[in-house]
Design a protein around this motif. Structure first.
Motif, mmCIF file in Angstrom:
data_model
loop_
_atom_site.group_PDB
_atom_site.id
_atom_site.type_symbol
_atom_site.label_atom_id
_atom_site.label_comp_id
_atom_site.label_asym_id
_atom_site.label_seq_id
_atom_site.Cartn_x
_atom_site.Cartn_y
_atom_site.Cartn_z
ATOM 1 N N GLN A 1 -74.861 58.106 48.214
ATOM 2 C CA GLN A 1 -75.234 56.697 48.298
ATOM 3 C C GLN A 1 -75.676 56.248 46.921
ATOM 4 N N GLN B 1 -77.146 49.503 43.472
ATOM 5 C CA GLN B 1 -76.618 48.708 42.373
ATOM 6 C C GLN B 1 -77.731 47.857 41.774
ATOM 7 N N GLN C 1 -75.216 51.266 38.527
ATOM 8 C CA GLN C 1 -75.700 51.801 39.791
ATOM 9 C C GLN C 1 -76.208 53.217 39.580
ATOM 10 N N GLU D 1 -76.880 56.813 41.543
ATOM 11 C CA GLU D 1 -76.419 57.571 42.691
ATOM 12 C C GLU D 1 -77.508 58.539 43.135
ATOM 13 N N TRP E 1 -76.655 47.849 47.994
ATOM 14 C CA TRP E 1 -76.500 49.270 48.238
ATOM 15 C C TRP E 1 -75.022 49.585 48.381
ATOM 16 N N VAL E 2 -74.646 50.742 47.917
ATOM 17 C CA VAL E 2 -73.254 51.168 47.991
ATOM 18 C C VAL E 2 -73.192 52.399 48.893
ATOM 19 N N ASN E 3 -72.463 52.265 49.997
ATOM 20 C CA ASN E 3 -72.276 53.381 50.910
ATOM 21 C C ASN E 3 -70.946 54.052 50.604
ATOM 22 N N LEU F 1 -67.699 57.462 46.363
ATOM 23 C CA LEU F 1 -68.658 56.402 46.086
ATOM 24 C C LEU F 1 -68.050 55.453 45.055
ATOM 25 N N VAL G 1 -69.419 50.392 40.230
ATOM 26 C CA VAL G 1 -69.940 49.043 40.296
ATOM 27 C C VAL G 1 -68.842 48.012 40.091
ATOM 28 N N GLU H 1 -63.651 47.644 43.636
ATOM 29 C CA GLU H 1 -63.668 46.925 44.921
ATOM 30 C C GLU H 1 -62.797 47.702 45.918
#
Length: 861
Positions: free
Chosen positions: A123, A126, A147, A149, A165-167, A208, A211, A214
C-alpha cells in the motif's frame, strides 16, 4: 470584571488585560483572582492531550511566548504536534477541527486529534508538496507529487499534504494490468514513459501503481483451445504479445499451437474468437480468398476442402455457400453440372476430359461426387440440386421440353423417366374456365341444373378445390360413360373425339373444346359450360308460351327424349355431333317453333281436348298415310328427338286463370256441401242416441248419490260423538301430562342448582388454596433471597475486611493500635478509612478495637 476563576489540573484559561490588550495564559491547578482591568477571555479549557499514534494540526502557532509581553504568531502556518505531555493553546493558536475553544470544555478535542496514517504492506500514500522543502535528502518543490510505500507509519509534515491512498492491483494468473502515463516519468524499473503512453504489466502478484501511473483496467487473457482461436487486428504498428512485428491494419490468428493463453498487447484488438471448422466424412466446402503458406490472403482464389479435416478460417477467408454434403446419388438420381472455367475432369471413367466454360453434362448414380471449384451444380428450378427419376403410373405423364430444340412432348407411364441435362419440365397453363370445369368433374353452371349431377363421378383429386395443380403433369380427364369429349390440337389445327368411358390425355399443344349449353326452365343461353357432350338417351325439359287462334295464351311445360345417332368409326360423322355448340338450345328452339305454329291454328277448347296429339304431330310431322311419325332427326348434329310429353298447361292470362279457378272451386263447393249435409244428418242421429244414453246415466247417478248421502249422514253422527268424547279425554290427559312435566322440570332444576352451587364452592376453595400456596411460595423465595443476600454481604464484608487488613499491613495496624484515639482517627483518615462501625450480625466492632485485637503485644512484634 473582577472575579475568581478556579483552574483545575490539566486546564488553562486566557486572561485579557483590558488596559494593555494583552492576553496571557494561565495553567492550573490554581485559583485565580481577576483584577479590575482583567477579563476572562476563554476557559477554563482542558489542555490538549495527543495520545500515542496520534497527531494534531495547530494553525498560527506561537513563535515565542513571554508572559505579560506581546508575542508573535506565525500567521498562515501550520505546526504538527505529536504525542507529548498535555499542553495548552497559547492565545491566538487554533487547533484544526476544534476552532471554537469555548466548546472544548464539553466536547474535548475528538475531532481535532487524528490517527497517524499507517501504510500497510503493498500500500502507498500519495503526498503533494505545499511548500518547497527537502525531505529524506530529496528537494521537493511546491506541487510535486510522490508516494511512500508501506509498511510504515507516516508522520505528517506542514510542508506536504496527503492526496490519497494507493491500493495494490492484484494481477492473477492469465491477467495483465493496463496502465497509462499521466505525464512523462521513469518508472521503478528504469523505463522512461511519455505522457499518454500505455503499456501492460504481466508479472503476477500485487502491483502498486506509481504516482504518475493510471490504472485503466485489469485485462484477462483469452483462453485458447484446440477448437477455438483468436482473431486479432493491429490498430497501429506494434509488436504483438508473441514478439512479432505487426503493421497497422494487419489481421492474423493466434491458436493454441502458439500459446495457451493470450493477452493482446497495446495496439492489438481482439476482434472475436474463431471456432474451428470441422468437416466430417462426406462433407466439403469452398474457401474463398484462401491464405497461402506465408499467411497472406490470395484474393479471388478458391480452395476446395474435403472431410475428414478441421481448420480455422483466417482473417479474410470465408466459406462460399456454407458446408455442404457430398452428392450421394442412387441409380435413379443424377446431377447436372456446368463448368465455370476450363479444367480437366478426372472424375469421368476412361481418362480426363477437357471442359470449357459453359459446358453442360450430367453424372448419374450410383455414385458419390464432390464437384471441384471450377464446376457448379445446376439448380433444377425448385431449389433441388439432385435430379431424380420421376415415377409414372399407368395413364400418368409429364410434359418435357428440350432446351436445345424447344420441342415439348408428353412422356407417359408406366415407367420412371430421368430428365437429361438438356431437358426440363414444362408447365402447361389452363384457362380458368377449363380448370373450374375440371374441378367440378366436367361441367360448371349457376343455379339448379340437373345435368351437373352427372359429372360428379368424374371429379379428380388432382383438381380438387384449394389444391395446387402440378402444371408439369399431363392434363387428364375421366370421360363419363355415353359421353364424348372433343380435343383440339392448335399446332396441327385438327380435332379428335374421345368417347367415354375413357381417359382423355391432353398433349402439350392440345386443349378441350368447351361447350356453352342452355339450361334452366325456361332455357337460358350459356347457363352450363361443359367439355362433355351427353350422347343420350336423355331428356330435355322446357317451358313454352303458346297462343291459340282465339288468343288464349298458355304456358306449356314439355319434356322430350333425345339422343345422338352417328356412325362410329367415321371421323366426319363423329365430329358432326359437335357442329352445333349449343345442341340443347338448338333443339328447344326447333321444337318450340313447331309447337307454337301448330297451336296458333286451333282454338283453346280443341287444344285442351287434344293437346298431346296436337304437339306430337307438330313436332314429328305426319307420314303419307296421315299417321304421326315417331321421331325427329336434325341432320346438322345428328340429334334425334324420340318422344314429346306435356307435363303441364296453365293460362298466361290472369282473367282466364281466375275463371278456371272459379269453375274448379264451384265444383269443389258442390261436392263439399253434399258431403256436409250427409255428415250433418249422421251427426244429428248420433246426437239423439247420445242424449238418451246421457239421460239414463244421469238417473243412475242420482240414485247412487242418494245412497252415498245416507251413508254420509251416519258417518257424520258417529264422528260428532267421537269428537265430543275425544276432546274431553284429550284435555284431561293433556292437563295430567302438563303437571307431570312441571314436576319433573322442578326436580331437574333443583338438582342442577345444587350441582352449580357445589361447583362454585369447589372453585372458590381451589382458588383460595392456590392463592395461599402462591403466597407461601413467594414468602419462601423472598426469605431465601434475603438469606442469600445476607450471606453474600457477609462474605463481601469479610473479603473486604481481609483485603483492607492485607492492604494496611501488620505494622500499620500495630501503629494504629498503639496510637491514641485522635492520632488513630487522623491515621485512618489519611489512609482514606472512615472511623465507622462495621456491623457483623448484631455485634458492632470498633475499628480501633479491632486493630488492637489484631495486633499482638509489643513484645511479640
Amino acid at each position: 470584571m473582577a472575579g475568581v476563576v478556579n483552574i483545575g489540573p490539566v486546564e488553562f484559561v486566557h486572561i485579557l488585560d483590558v488596559g494593555t490588550n494583552i492576553t496571557r495564559l494561565e495553567v492550573g491547578p490554581q485559583r485565580l483572582m481577576c483584577l479590575n482591568n482583567e477579563k476572562l477571555e476563554a476557559g477554563p479549557i482542558p489542555c490538549v492531550i495527543v495520545p500515542p499514534g496520534h497527531y494534531c494540526r495547530i494553525k498560527d502557532p506561537m513563535s515565542h511566548y513571554e508572559k505579560g509581553q506581546q508575542c508573535e504568531l506565525k500567521h498562515g502556518q501550520v505546526e504538527i504536534r505529536f504525542h507529548q505531555d498535555p499542553f495548552p493553546l497559547y492565545p491566538g493558536e487554533i487547533i484544526e477541527g476544534a476552532e471554537d475553544l469555548q466548546a472544548f470544555s464539553t466536547r474535548g478535542y475528538k475531532k481535532a486529534i487524528h490517527h497517524l496514517p499507517v501504510v500497510k504492506v503493498n500500500q502507498a500514500i500519495q503526498l503533494k508538496a505545499v511548500l518547497d522543502h527537502e525531505v529524506d535528502g530529496v528537494q521537493r518543490l511546491a506541487g510535486d507529487l510522490w508516494q511512500l510505500e508501506g509498511p510504515l507509519t507516516y508522520k505528517p509534515t506542514a510542508e506536504a499534504e496527503i492526496v490519497g491512498w494507493v491500493n495494490p492491483a492484484v494481477i492473477g494468473q492469465g491477467q495483465a494490468l493496463h496502465l497509462k502515463a499521466k505525464q512523462g516519468f521513469t518508472d521503478k524499473d528504469g523505463v522512461t514513459h511519455v505522457s499518454g503512453e500505455e503499456w501492460l504489466v504481466r508479472k503476477e502478484g500485487a502491483y502498486l501503481p506509481g504516482v504518475y501511473e493510471e490504472v485503466v483496467q485489469l485485462v484477462s487473457a483469452y483462453i485458447l483451445k484446440q477448437d477455438v482461436a483468436l482473431h486479432l487486428l493491429a490498430e497501429h504498428s506494434c509488436r504483438d504479445a508473441l514478439g512479432k512485428q505487426r503493421q497497422a491494419g494487419e489481421e492474423w490468428l493466434v491458436t493454441v499451437d502458439d500459446t495457451e493463453m493470450y493477452i493482446p498487447e497495446i495496439g492489438e484488438k481482439a476482434v472475436q474468437p474463431i471456432k474451428k471448422i470441422v468437416l466430417e466424412k462426406g462433407q466439403y466446402c469452398t474457401v474463398c480468398n484462401s491464405v497461402n503458406a506465408d499467411g497472406r490472403a490470395q484474393l479471388g482464389c478458391e480452395e476446395l476442402r474435403k472431410g475428414h479435416t478441421s481448420f480455422f478460417l483466417h482473417p479474410g477467408e470465408l466459406i462460399k455457400d456454407g458446408i455442404k454434403e457430398q452428392f450421394v446419388m442412387a441409380e435413379d438420381q443424377a446431377i447436372v453440372l456446368q463448368a465455370s472455367s476450363a479444367f480437366k475432369d478426372d472424375s469421368v471413367p476412361g481418362g480426363p476430359v477437357k471442359r470449357t466454360p459453359g459446358d453442360l453434362w450430367m453424372i448419374k448414380g450410383p455414385i458419390s461426387y464432390i464437384p471441384p471449384v471450377q464446376v457448379h451444380v445446376v439448380d433444377q428450378g425448385n431449389g433441388a440440386l439432385v435430379r431424380r427419376a420421376i415415377p409414372l403410373d399407368d395413364m400418368e405423364g409429364i410434359y418435357v421440353r428440350n432446351l436445345k430444340t424447344g420441342e415439348v412432348r408428353a412422356v407417359m407411364g408406366p415407367d420412371s423417366y430421368l430428365l437429361t441435362e438438356h431437358e426440363q419440365l414444362w408447365e402447361k397453363e389452363l384457362p380458368p374456365l377449363v380448370l373450374t370445369i375440371l374441378q367440378n368433374g366436367g361441367g360448371h353452371g349457376a343455379g339448379d341444373i340437373r345435368k351437373l349431377a352427372y359429372f360428379e363421378s368424374s371429379m379428380d383429386a388432382d383438381y380438387a378445390p384449394g389444391k395446387i395443380r402440378d402444371k408439369t403433369r399431363v392434363v387428364r380427364y375421366r370421360c363419363p360413360g355415353n359421353t364424348a369429349v372433343q380435343v383440339y390440337k392448335y399446332q396441327e389445327k385438327t380435332a379428335r373425339v374421345v368417347f367415354g368411358p375413357d381417359m382423355v390425355i391432353l398433349g402439350p399443344q392440345e386443349d378441350f373444346n368447351v361447350l356453352s349449353l342452355s339450361a334452366g326452365k325456361p332455357k337460358v343461353e350459356n347457363a352450363l359450360q361443359t367439355i362433355c357432350l351427353m350422347l343420350g338417351p336423355d331428356y330435355i325439359t322446357d317451358i313454352l308460351e303458346v297462343e291459340t287462334s282465339d288468343h288464349a295464351r298458355l304456358r306449356v311445360r314439355i319434356a322430350f327424349n333425345n339422343y345422338f345417332e352417328f356412325e362410329g368409326g367415321n371421323e366426319q360423322s363423329e365430329k358432326s355431333i359437335f357442329s352445333v355448340p349449343d345442341f340443347i338450345g338448338f333443339a328447344c328452339r326447333q321444337v318450340g317453333s313447331r309447337i307454337r305454329g301448330a297451336v296458333s291454328r286451333v282454338r283453346f277448347d280443341e287444344f285442351h281436348r287434344h293437346s298431346n296429339k296436337l304437339l306430337q304431330g307438330a313436332v314429328f310431322g305426319f307420314d303419307a298415310d296421315g299417321n304421326i311419325k315417331n321421331r325427329l332427326k336434325f341432320k346438322a348434329n345428328k340429334l334425334v328427338i324420340s318422344n314429346v310429353d306435356i307435363q303441364g298447361i296453365e293460362p298466361v292470362d290472369l282473367t282466364m286463370r281466375d275463371s278456371l279457378i272459379k269453375s274448379v272451386q264451384m265444383a269443389i263447393e258442390i261436392s263439399t256441401k253434399s258431403i256436409e249435409r250427409a255428415a250433418a244428418h249422421d251427426a244429428a242421429r248420433k246426437e239423439q242416441e247420445s242424449r238418451g244414453l246421457i239421460d239414463r246415466q244421469k238417473l243412475l247417478n242420482e240414485k247412487e248419490a242418494e245412497q252415498q248421502r245416507a251413508k254420509l249422514f251416519e258417518l257424520q253422527a258417529e264422528a260428532a260423538a267421537i269428537e265430543s268424547t275425544g276432546q274431553a279425554k284429550a284435555e284431561a290427559q293433556a292437563r295430567a301430562e302438563s303437571l307431570l312435566i312441571e314436576c319433573h322440570s322442578a326436580i331437574d332444576s333443583a338438582r342442577l342448582k345444587a350441582q352449580a352451587d357445589e361447583v362454585i364452592h369447589e372453585s372458590e376453595l381451589q382458588s383460595r388454596n392456590l392463592l395461599r400456596m402462591s403466597e407461601l411460595g413467594y414468602k419462601r423465595r423472598l426469605n431465601e433471597t434475603e438469606i442469600n443476600k445476607a450471606d453474600e454481604l457477609c462474605g463481601i464484608e469479610a473479603s473486604r475486611f481481609d483485603a483492607m487488613v492485607k492492604a494496611l499491613g501488620a505494622s500499620t495496624i500495630a501503629a494504629i493500635a498503639s496510637a491514641g484515639p485522635k492520632l488513630q482517627a487522623e491515621l485512618l483518615e489519611s489512609l482514606g478509612i472512615e472511623s465507622t462501625l462495621i456491623m457483623s450480625g448484631d455485634n458492632p466492632i470498633n475499628l480501633f478495637k479491632t486493630a488492637k485485637g489484631m495486633v499482638p503485644s509489643a513484645g511479640n512484634l
